[in-house]
Design a protein around this motif. Structure first.
Motif, mmCIF file in Angstrom:
data_model
loop_
_atom_site.group_PDB
_atom_site.id
_atom_site.type_symbol
_atom_site.label_atom_id
_atom_site.label_comp_id
_atom_site.label_asym_id
_atom_site.label_seq_id
_atom_site.Cartn_x
_atom_site.Cartn_y
_atom_site.Cartn_z
ATOM 1 N N PHE A 1 0.838 -1.206 0.000
ATOM 2 C CA PHE A 1 0.000 0.000 0.000
ATOM 3 C C PHE A 1 0.877 1.263 0.000
ATOM 4 O O PHE A 1 0.636 2.218 -0.748
ATOM 5 C CB PHE A 1 -0.899 -0.052 1.238
ATOM 6 C CG PHE A 1 -1.910 1.060 1.335
ATOM 7 C CD1 PHE A 1 -2.590 1.509 0.206
ATOM 8 C CD2 PHE A 1 -2.182 1.651 2.549
ATOM 9 C CE1 PHE A 1 -3.536 2.527 0.297
ATOM 10 C CE2 PHE A 1 -3.119 2.670 2.650
ATOM 11 C CZ PHE A 1 -3.787 3.106 1.517
ATOM 12 N N THR A 2 1.926 1.234 0.828
ATOM 13 C CA THR A 2 2.850 2.379 0.914
ATOM 14 C C THR A 2 3.550 2.625 -0.407
ATOM 15 O O THR A 2 3.683 3.773 -0.853
ATOM 16 C CB THR A 2 3.902 2.115 2.021
ATOM 17 O OG1 THR A 2 3.235 1.752 3.229
ATOM 18 C CG2 THR A 2 4.760 3.334 2.257
ATOM 19 N N VAL A 3 3.991 1.552 -1.075
ATOM 20 C CA VAL A 3 4.691 1.675 -2.370
ATOM 21 C C VAL A 3 3.761 2.276 -3.425
ATOM 22 O O VAL A 3 4.168 3.140 -4.213
ATOM 23 C CB VAL A 3 5.228 0.293 -2.824
ATOM 24 C CG1 VAL A 3 5.724 0.346 -4.266
ATOM 25 C CG2 VAL A 3 6.349 -0.157 -1.906
ATOM 26 N N MET A 4 2.496 1.845 -3.450
ATOM 27 C CA MET A 4 1.542 2.369 -4.429
ATOM 28 C C MET A 4 1.279 3.858 -4.204
ATOM 29 O O MET A 4 1.182 4.649 -5.158
ATOM 30 C CB MET A 4 0.225 1.599 -4.350
ATOM 31 C CG MET A 4 0.332 0.135 -4.749
ATOM 32 S SD MET A 4 0.886 -0.093 -6.443
ATOM 33 C CE MET A 4 -0.561 0.409 -7.350
ATOM 34 N N MET A 5 1.166 4.263 -2.935
ATOM 35 C CA MET A 5 0.959 5.682 -2.625
ATOM 36 C C MET A 5 2.171 6.514 -3.047
ATOM 37 O O MET A 5 2.033 7.608 -3.605
ATOM 38 C CB MET A 5 0.696 5.876 -1.125
ATOM 39 C CG MET A 5 -0.550 5.200 -0.608
ATOM 40 S SD MET A 5 -2.068 5.764 -1.386
ATOM 41 C CE MET A 5 -2.182 7.424 -0.781
ATOM 42 N N LEU A 6 3.376 5.978 -2.811
ATOM 43 C CA LEU A 6 4.595 6.679 -3.213
ATOM 44 C C LEU A 6 4.703 6.788 -4.726
ATOM 45 O O LEU A 6 5.192 7.794 -5.256
ATOM 46 C CB LEU A 6 5.820 5.953 -2.649
ATOM 47 C CG LEU A 6 6.157 6.258 -1.186
ATOM 48 C CD1 LEU A 6 7.280 5.362 -0.703
ATOM 49 C CD2 LEU A 6 6.542 7.709 -1.012
ATOM 50 N N LEU A 7 4.251 5.763 -5.439
ATOM 51 C CA LEU A 7 4.280 5.786 -6.908
ATOM 52 C C LEU A 7 3.409 6.927 -7.435
ATOM 53 O O LEU A 7 3.824 7.662 -8.346
ATOM 54 C CB LEU A 7 3.776 4.443 -7.450
ATOM 55 C CG LEU A 7 3.736 4.290 -8.975
ATOM 56 C CD1 LEU A 7 5.138 4.416 -9.567
ATOM 57 C CD2 LEU A 7 3.110 2.956 -9.374
ATOM 58 N N GLY A 8 2.211 7.082 -6.858
ATOM 59 C CA GLY A 8 1.339 8.184 -7.254
ATOM 60 C C GLY A 8 1.978 9.540 -6.997
ATOM 61 O O GLY A 8 1.867 10.472 -7.810
ATOM 62 N N THR A 9 2.690 9.656 -5.867
ATOM 63 C CA THR A 9 3.359 10.921 -5.538
ATOM 64 C C THR A 9 4.498 11.218 -6.514
ATOM 65 O O THR A 9 4.706 12.372 -6.896
ATOM 66 C CB THR A 9 3.907 10.852 -4.098
ATOM 67 O OG1 THR A 9 2.834 10.548 -3.216
ATOM 68 C CG2 THR A 9 4.530 12.165 -3.686
ATOM 69 N N LEU A 10 5.233 10.181 -6.926
ATOM 70 C CA LEU A 10 6.333 10.384 -7.876
ATOM 71 C C LEU A 10 5.827 10.864 -9.232
ATOM 72 O O LEU A 10 6.454 11.699 -9.885
ATOM 73 C CB LEU A 10 7.128 9.083 -8.045
ATOM 74 C CG LEU A 10 8.012 8.683 -6.859
ATOM 75 C CD1 LEU A 10 8.626 7.305 -7.091
ATOM 76 C CD2 LEU A 10 9.110 9.723 -6.639
ATOM 77 N N ILE A 11 4.676 10.343 -9.655
ATOM 78 C CA ILE A 11 4.096 10.790 -10.934
ATOM 79 C C ILE A 11 3.688 12.261 -10.833
ATOM 80 O O ILE A 11 3.954 13.061 -11.728
ATOM 81 C CB ILE A 11 2.874 9.917 -11.320
ATOM 82 C CG1 ILE A 11 3.313 8.468 -11.551
ATOM 83 C CG2 ILE A 11 2.200 10.463 -12.574
ATOM 84 C CD1 ILE A 11 2.162 7.488 -11.672
#
Length: 337
Positions: A275-285
């Motif tokens: 869940f944390t990795v997916m949230m970070l991916l959205g932030t990087l985009i």
């Protein structure tokens, strides 16, 4: 605002605030619904401040969407009452709680039910856009924090909101749409902790408001509504607006990073790594288009160090944004420990 009708605008603002306070101070589903309707009746006239056709169309769309979600909310609340004979009972029926959850997500404009939000915000004044993206989310978020089930559904909606808000903003040239999609992305972050620790959601929400107030005011007063206007010469201090944009993106050591850090630490402690990795991916985009805006502002290097006249009002908010590593970090450790 239109000064000619200022007394009535003041009345509508009071009705809007009263409706939200009505919802926040209630533990009863029926009175929460009444507060939401009162808030809607106060906000709709404010959307038509300038009396343009596009504003009337936007307010009509907003009214239809909010009425639809309110209808689902009151229908489901009545069904719960018919089963439990109590308005105060917790949501112990999965289907009913799912319907209430979906109606609240529709009110908030979270993915996948965010389709109505960009079409409305692209025709709004910046002051009304700010109210829509901040104050109007307060009551539905509070109601969402009262849910005691559907954790997986809320986590999926959080991930979808963060990713969708970031991806959809990539090809936009309208600054209002970029801010709108970024607010959908930030809504995903707010919803991550809504069931576990609602005080962290409130902390993130307040930080988002602190960053948004000076940012939206500076954009509306100096920059205009489109990306190409960022390269025009103005008397604004570009370093200040760049810091606010990067803070919204979540770059350390600014205030936006502190908001995300406190949620990331909590998620990692709960061992929700995927869940944390997916949230970070959205932030990087989303970081990509924030950096794009910052780069366009940096092109105007010849105006970068001018001292603007209209920045004095927001000195305290901007100082908090810059110095958040030293001010907010002790508060974070208090929250987490």
């Amino acid at each position: 605002m239109n000064n000619k009708f200022f007394p009535s605008n003041f009345l509508f603002i009071l009705i809007m605030i009263l409706g939200t306070m009505f919802s926040l101070s209630s533990s009863h589903w029926l009175t929460m619904w009444m507060g939401l309707e009162l808030n809607l009746m106060g906000f709709l006239p404010l959307m038509n401040i300038k009396g343009k056709m596009l504003e009337a169309e936007a307010s009509m769309k907003y009214f239809i969407i909010q009425s639809m979600s309110s209808s689902v909310l009151i229908f489901t609340s009545t069904m719960i009452y018919s089963y439990n004979m109590s308005w105060y009972s917790m949501l112990n029926n999965n289907m009913m709680s799912s319907l209430i959850l979906l109606s609240l997500i529709l009110k908030l404009g979270g993915a996948p039910m965010h389709f109505w939000l960009p079409s409305i915000t692209s025709h709004m004044p910046w002051s009304i856009l700010f109210i829509l993206l901040t104050w109007q989310k307060l009551a539905p978020l509070f109601m969402l924090s009262l849910m005691n089930s559907n954790m997986m559904v809320i986590m999926m909606i959080s991930i979808m909101s963060t990713l969708m808000g970031s991806v959809m903003a990539l090809n936009q040239t309208n600054l209002q749409l970029i801010i709108t999609y970024s607010s959908i992305s930030h809504l995903g972050w707010m919803m991550t902790m809504i069931l576990f620790n609602s005080s962290l959601t409130l902390f993130y929400f307040i930080n988002y408001i602190i960053i948004s107030i000076p940012l939206m005011h500076l954009i509306s007063s100096e920059l205009g509504n489109h990306l190409f206007m960022l390269t025009q010469k103005t008397n604004m201090n570009n370093m200040i607006i760049i810091s606010l944009i990067l803070s919204l993106a979540g770059l350390p050591p600014l205030l936006g990073f502190m908001s995300k850090l406190i949620i990331l630490i909590s998620l990692i402690k709960m061992k929700l790594f995927l869940f944390t990795v997916m949230m970070l991916l959205g932030t990087l985009i989303s970081l990509y288009f924030y950096l794009n805006i910052s780069l366009m502002l940096m092109i105007k290097s010849y105006t970068m160090f001018k001292i603007p006249k209209n920045i004095k009002t927001y000195k305290s908010l901007i100082s908090l944004n810059m110095l958040s590593s030293f001010i907010i970090y002790p508060m974070i450790t208090m929250f987490i420990n």
